[in-house]
Write a protein that holds these residues in place. Structure first.
Motif, PDB file in Angstrom:
ATOM      1  N   SER A  10       0.830  -1.204   0.000  1.00  0.00           N
ATOM      2  CA  SER A  10       0.000   0.000   0.000  1.00  0.00           C
ATOM      3  C   SER A  10       0.864   1.253   0.000  1.00  0.00           C
ATOM      4  O   SER A  10       1.927   1.287   0.634  1.00  0.00           O
ATOM      5  CB  SER A  10      -0.921   0.018   1.228  1.00  0.00           C
ATOM      6  OG  SER A  10      -1.870  -1.028   1.173  1.00  0.00           O
ATOM      7  N   GLY A  11       0.398   2.281  -0.693  1.00  0.00           N
ATOM      8  CA  GLY A  11       1.108   3.555  -0.751  1.00  0.00           C
ATOM      9  C   GLY A  11       0.864   4.235  -2.077  1.00  0.00           C
ATOM     10  O   GLY A  11       0.009   3.817  -2.869  1.00  0.00           O
ATOM     11  N   TRP A  12       1.621   5.295  -2.324  1.00  0.00           N
ATOM     12  CA  TRP A  12       1.495   6.081  -3.551  1.00  0.00           C
ATOM     13  C   TRP A  12       2.827   6.118  -4.287  1.00  0.00           C
ATOM     14  O   TRP A  12       3.878   6.297  -3.659  1.00  0.00           O
ATOM     15  CB  TRP A  12       1.102   7.520  -3.233  1.00  0.00           C
ATOM     16  CG  TRP A  12      -0.300   7.709  -2.765  1.00  0.00           C
ATOM     17  CD1 TRP A  12      -0.747   7.714  -1.482  1.00  0.00           C
ATOM     18  CD2 TRP A  12      -1.450   7.954  -3.588  1.00  0.00           C
ATOM     19  NE1 TRP A  12      -2.095   7.939  -1.451  1.00  0.00           N
ATOM     20  CE2 TRP A  12      -2.545   8.095  -2.732  1.00  0.00           C
ATOM     21  CE3 TRP A  12      -1.634   8.070  -4.967  1.00  0.00           C
ATOM     22  CZ2 TRP A  12      -3.829   8.351  -3.198  1.00  0.00           C
ATOM     23  CZ3 TRP A  12      -2.908   8.326  -5.436  1.00  0.00           C
ATOM     24  CH2 TRP A  12      -3.996   8.458  -4.562  1.00  0.00           C
ATOM     25  N   LEU A  13       2.788   5.968  -5.602  1.00  0.00           N
ATOM     26  CA  LEU A  13       3.962   6.219  -6.429  1.00  0.00           C
ATOM     27  C   LEU A  13       3.599   7.352  -7.386  1.00  0.00           C
ATOM     28  O   LEU A  13       2.661   7.229  -8.183  1.00  0.00           O
ATOM     29  CB  LEU A  13       4.384   4.983  -7.226  1.00  0.00           C
ATOM     30  CG  LEU A  13       5.716   5.157  -7.975  1.00  0.00           C
ATOM     31  CD1 LEU A  13       6.877   5.257  -6.990  1.00  0.00           C
ATOM     32  CD2 LEU A  13       5.955   4.013  -8.956  1.00  0.00           C
ATOM     33  N   VAL A  14       4.329   8.451  -7.286  1.00  0.00           N
ATOM     34  CA  VAL A  14       4.087   9.598  -8.162  1.00  0.00           C
ATOM     35  C   VAL A  14       4.905   9.405  -9.434  1.00  0.00           C
ATOM     36  O   VAL A  14       6.136   9.336  -9.391  1.00  0.00           O
ATOM     37  CB  VAL A  14       4.482  10.915  -7.477  1.00  0.00           C
ATOM     38  CG1 VAL A  14       4.159  12.097  -8.390  1.00  0.00           C
ATOM     39  CG2 VAL A  14       3.762  11.062  -6.155  1.00  0.00           C
ATOM     40  N   ALA A  56      -2.081   4.919  -6.957  1.00  0.00           N
ATOM     41  CA  ALA A  56      -2.376   4.399  -5.623  1.00  0.00           C
ATOM     42  C   ALA A  56      -2.283   2.878  -5.638  1.00  0.00           C
ATOM     43  O   ALA A  56      -2.744   2.224  -6.578  1.00  0.00           O
ATOM     44  CB  ALA A  56      -3.775   4.824  -5.193  1.00  0.00           C
ATOM     45  N   LEU A  57      -1.706   2.336  -4.579  1.00  0.00           N
ATOM     46  CA  LEU A  57      -1.527   0.894  -4.459  1.00  0.00           C
ATOM     47  C   LEU A  57      -2.219   0.373  -3.203  1.00  0.00           C
ATOM     48  O   LEU A  57      -2.172   1.015  -2.153  1.00  0.00           O
ATOM     49  CB  LEU A  57      -0.043   0.546  -4.406  1.00  0.00           C
ATOM     50  CG  LEU A  57       0.747   1.010  -5.639  1.00  0.00           C
ATOM     51  CD1 LEU A  57       2.187   1.269  -5.283  1.00  0.00           C
ATOM     52  CD2 LEU A  57       0.644  -0.015  -6.755  1.00  0.00           C
ATOM     53  N   GLY A  58      -2.854  -0.781  -3.330  1.00  0.00           N
ATOM     54  CA  GLY A  58      -3.463  -1.423  -2.181  1.00  0.00           C
ATOM     55  C   GLY A  58      -4.487  -0.553  -1.482  1.00  0.00           C
ATOM     56  O   GLY A  58      -5.400   0.011  -2.092  1.00  0.00           O
ATOM     57  N   GLU A  59      -4.331  -0.403  -0.157  1.00  0.00           N
ATOM     58  CA  GLU A  59      -5.287   0.351   0.643  1.00  0.00           C
ATOM     59  C   GLU A  59      -5.320   1.832   0.280  1.00  0.00           C
ATOM     60  O   GLU A  59      -6.297   2.530   0.560  1.00  0.00           O
ATOM     61  CB  GLU A  59      -4.970   0.173   2.131  1.00  0.00           C
ATOM     62  CG  GLU A  59      -5.249  -1.217   2.669  1.00  0.00           C
ATOM     63  CD  GLU A  59      -6.725  -1.561   2.601  1.00  0.00           C
ATOM     64  OE1 GLU A  59      -7.485  -1.072   3.457  1.00  0.00           O
ATOM     65  OE2 GLU A  59      -7.122  -2.308   1.687  1.00  0.00           O
ATOM     66  N   LEU A 230      10.618   4.175  -2.941  1.00  0.00           N
ATOM     67  CA  LEU A 230      10.104   5.418  -3.521  1.00  0.00           C
ATOM     68  C   LEU A 230       8.622   5.640  -3.225  1.00  0.00           C
ATOM     69  O   LEU A 230       8.078   6.700  -3.531  1.00  0.00           O
ATOM     70  CB  LEU A 230      10.324   5.429  -5.033  1.00  0.00           C
ATOM     71  CG  LEU A 230      11.788   5.408  -5.494  1.00  0.00           C
ATOM     72  CD1 LEU A 230      11.859   5.366  -7.020  1.00  0.00           C
ATOM     73  CD2 LEU A 230      12.546   6.613  -4.959  1.00  0.00           C
ATOM     74  N   LEU A 231       7.974   4.641  -2.619  1.00  0.00           N
ATOM     75  CA  LEU A 231       6.555   4.773  -2.305  1.00  0.00           C
ATOM     76  C   LEU A 231       6.334   5.791  -1.196  1.00  0.00           C
ATOM     77  O   LEU A 231       7.073   5.833  -0.206  1.00  0.00           O
ATOM     78  CB  LEU A 231       5.979   3.424  -1.861  1.00  0.00           C
ATOM     79  CG  LEU A 231       5.776   2.355  -2.923  1.00  0.00           C
ATOM     80  CD1 LEU A 231       5.187   1.105  -2.279  1.00  0.00           C
ATOM     81  CD2 LEU A 231       4.882   2.840  -4.038  1.00  0.00           C
ATOM     82  N   LEU A 232       5.307   6.600  -1.365  1.00  0.00           N
ATOM     83  CA  LEU A 232       4.863   7.515  -0.324  1.00  0.00           C
ATOM     84  C   LEU A 232       3.764   6.832   0.485  1.00  0.00           C
ATOM     85  O   LEU A 232       3.018   6.003  -0.043  1.00  0.00           O
ATOM     86  CB  LEU A 232       4.324   8.804  -0.950  1.00  0.00           C
ATOM     87  CG  LEU A 232       5.319   9.603  -1.793  1.00  0.00           C
ATOM     88  CD1 LEU A 232       4.614  10.793  -2.445  1.00  0.00           C
ATOM     89  CD2 LEU A 232       6.492  10.083  -0.954  1.00  0.00           C
ATOM     90  N   PRO A 233       3.659   7.157   1.766  1.00  0.00           N
ATOM     91  CA  PRO A 233       2.644   6.487   2.594  1.00  0.00           C
ATOM     92  C   PRO A 233       1.226   6.817   2.174  1.00  0.00           C
ATOM     93  O   PRO A 233       0.958   7.892   1.618  1.00  0.00           O
ATOM     94  CB  PRO A 233       2.948   6.997   4.004  1.00  0.00           C
ATOM     95  CG  PRO A 233       3.699   8.268   3.813  1.00  0.00           C
ATOM     96  CD  PRO A 233       4.473   8.100   2.549  1.00  0.00           C
ATOM     97  N   LEU A 234       0.335   5.912   2.464  1.00  0.00           N
ATOM     98  CA  LEU A 234      -1.095   6.089   2.182  1.00  0.00           C
ATOM     99  C   LEU A 234      -1.602   7.414   2.720  1.00  0.00           C
ATOM    100  O   LEU A 234      -2.409   8.097   2.078  1.00  0.00           O
ATOM    101  CB  LEU A 234      -1.852   4.930   2.822  1.00  0.00           C
ATOM    102  CG  LEU A 234      -3.375   4.921   2.891  1.00  0.00           C
ATOM    103  CD1 LEU A 234      -3.856   3.479   3.002  1.00  0.00           C
ATOM    104  CD2 LEU A 234      -3.938   5.714   4.052  1.00  0.00           C
TER     105      LEU A 234
END
Length: 300
Positions: A10-14, A56-59, A230-234
């Motif tokens: 889960s998280g965000w990749l821009v 957006a990934l997962g949750e 590199l993922l940003l938190p949810l």
């Protein structure tokens, strides 16, 4: 039923989307590179547009509506004197004009496009007409009367005039804006026609193009911990909502979909907010009398 493959990540990749790729293709690339079970994006960009595409990934997919509703900034160039059937450079020329406005005329013409406006989507758009996408009907040669829809335009400014045929603009707007419609309608207001020749989304809510990862970098780091890093938190997707700290008991109740107690804050009764516990998001919901009533629960 076959189980969907992939990791529960889960998280965000821009992503700094390149020209020539659809938004869906970018999401599929990210999902493959991270071996993610679930992925989606927060706001489509046309294939030839570049800039911020937040994946957006997962949750984190549960926070997409809050990014979709956030303000966005676009920089784009309008070719004056030519109208196309797609309102961009990919379409067929349908009208031309020798008229060219002055800089002062351009600045004056921008004024009616600010604040709350009504905007008709382009014929080649994803708007549905009797269950069909408008672009599919347009490709079949049908002309449609698309309904105007409201759009909030925070700002719209001329930032450059490279030559008499071209003007570069910057627009900050809310959800559902079509830059191609701005170019078309601006050209019509000036009596000279116009269409978009390039478009870049500089930022979308908390996400900025300068922080975006290129497709080449995603390919290079695919299936590695370096890409995970590199993922940003949810929680980044919730920055426009107030945060409430849940009590331990409240967090447990919220995780089960029940109203949970949160520590007092300055939010008002009925406000939408999100609750956290030990630094992680637990739920989004409505605050009422010391409790958050959840509408979305995060399984982190």
């Amino acid at each position: 039923m076959a189980r969907k493959k992939g990791r529960d990540i889960s998280g965000w990749l821009v992503v700094d989307k390149p020209a020539g790729m659809t938004s869906t293709s970018v999401v599929n690339k990210v999902r493959w590179a991270l071996d993610a079970k679930k992925a989606g994006h927060a706001g489509t960009l046309d294939p030839e547009a570049t800039g911020v595409l937040a994946v957006a990934l997962g949750e984190a997919t549960k926070t997409v509506p809050y990014i979709t509703d956030a303000l966005k900034c676009y920089r784009f160039a309008v070719r004056l004197g030519v109208a196309t059937n797609t309102d961009d450079a990919e379409g067929e020329v349908i009208a031309t004009s020798d008229k060219r406005p002055t800089d002062d005329q351009l600045r004056a013409a921008l004024e009616p496009f600010r604040a709350e406006i009504m905007q008709v989507p382009p014929q080649f758009s994803a708007v549905k007409v009797d269950g069909e996408r408008a672009y599919a009907l347009a490709r079949a040669g049908e002309e449609m009367e698309l309904a105007a829809r409201p759009l909030w335009v925070e700002s719209l400014e001329m930032i450059a005039r490279p030559d008499a045929d071209t003007v570069e603009l910057e627009m900050v707007c809310g959800k559902g804006g079509y830059v191609r419609s701005i170019a078309r309608d601006l050209g019509a207001a000036l009596g000279c026609h116009g269409h978009v020749i390039w478009l870049r989304r500089e930022w979308s809510g908390p996400f900025e193009a300068v922080d975006g990862v290129s497709i080449e970098k995603i390919d290079e780091l695919a299936k590695t911990d370096a890409l995970d890093a590199l993922l940003l938190p949810l929680e980044v997707g919730l920055v426009d909502l107030p945060e409430l700290k849940a009590t331990p008991e409240g967090a447990a109740r919220l995780k089960n979909g029940n109203p949970g107690m949160v520590f007092a804050s300055d939010v008002d009764w009925g406000d939408e907010a999100w609750a956290s516990h030990q630094g992680r998001a637990v739920a989004v919901g409505v605050y009422k009398s010391g409790e958050l009533h959840p509408s979305r629960v995060f399984n982190l």
